[in-house]
Write an enzyme that holds these catalytic residues in place. Structure first.
Site, PDB file in Angstrom:
ATOM      1  N   ARG A  96       0.848  -1.195   0.000  1.00  0.00           N
ATOM      2  CA  ARG A  96       0.000   0.000   0.000  1.00  0.00           C
ATOM      3  C   ARG A  96       0.879   1.239   0.000  1.00  0.00           C
ATOM      4  NH1 ARG A  96      -3.465   0.216   4.599  1.00  0.00           N
ATOM      5  NH2 ARG A  96      -4.347   2.025   3.535  1.00  0.00           N
ATOM      6  N   SER A  97       0.573   2.150  -0.889  1.00  0.00           N
ATOM      7  CA  SER A  97       1.324   3.396  -1.028  1.00  0.00           C
ATOM      8  C   SER A  97       1.341   4.187   0.275  1.00  0.00           C
ATOM      9  CB  SER A  97       0.711   4.234  -2.149  1.00  0.00           C
ATOM     10  OG  SER A  97       1.291   5.508  -2.196  1.00  0.00           O
ATOM     11  N   GLY A 100       4.045   2.767   2.372  1.00  0.00           N
ATOM     12  CA  GLY A 100       5.348   3.082   1.795  1.00  0.00           C
ATOM     13  C   GLY A 100       5.774   4.504   2.111  1.00  0.00           C
ATOM     14  N   GLU A 123       7.746  -9.770   2.364  1.00  0.00           N
ATOM     15  CA  GLU A 123       9.063  -9.315   2.796  1.00  0.00           C
ATOM     16  C   GLU A 123       8.916  -7.855   3.200  1.00  0.00           C
ATOM     17  OE1 GLU A 123      10.602 -10.144  -0.985  1.00  0.00           O
ATOM     18  OE2 GLU A 123      10.386 -12.290  -0.678  1.00  0.00           O
TER      19      GLU A 123
END
Length: 172
Positions: A96-97, A100, A123
């Protein structure tokens, strides 16, 4: 072709695509949100010794509802959902942006082959200078489904088939 929400619903209703557990809030216009499971594992190697590619790597696995990911730390985690893809669908796993933008990098190999069944091993890497608290059940990524023109001749049957929980590398 990327599946729309209507096409995803058709696959789910026909039991061609399995995503479980799942509720209607996870369905997006062209994806399904996946949530963080409660299993994690970290590399358990000797300090100051390199990890040799192609060799067996040791992991320390654990189950917990919350995990504090420290700055610069890498951990494997599982999706809460078990998925099973038919032979005419592949899936991309995208972080999900919004997460991030806080420094949480989410990856898997970003590709799930037609015929795969299992939980997704994610990961996770904390690229920020602050600890990030991970919580089981939190929406962490998305599955985007791509339709093949035909059923694949050789569906996935590799070393990660039917994996449950965070699964370390089986590169050896």
């Amino acid at each position: 072709m990327i599946l729309s929400d209507g096409e995803i619903i058709e696959y789910l209703n026909e039991n061609k695509l399995i995503v479980t557990p799942m509720d209607e809030t996870q369905l997006q216009p062209a994806s399904i949100d996946i949530r963080l499971g409660n299993t994690f594992c970290v590399l358990d190697c000797e300090e100051n010794k390199p990890v040799k590619l192609g060799s067996r790597v040791n992991y320390k696995a654990f189950t917990q509802e919350k995990y504090e990911l420290l700055p610069g730390q890498f951990v494997l985690a599982s999706s809460m959902e078990y998925i099973s893809l038919p032979t005419d669908l592949a899936a991309f796993v995208e972080g999900r942006s919004s997460l991030g933008r806080m420094g949480l990098f989410i990856q898997n190999a970003a590709w799930v082959e037609p015929g795969f069944s299992g939980e997704i091993t994610l990961e996770l890497f904390n690229a920020s200078k602050y600890a990030i608290e991970l919580q089981a059940g939190y929406k962490i990524g998305q599955l985007i489904f791509a339709k093949t023109e035909r059923n694949v001749l050789n569906p996935y049957s590799g070393k990660y088939q039917n994996q449950r929980g965070a699964t370390g590398s089986r590169e050896y």
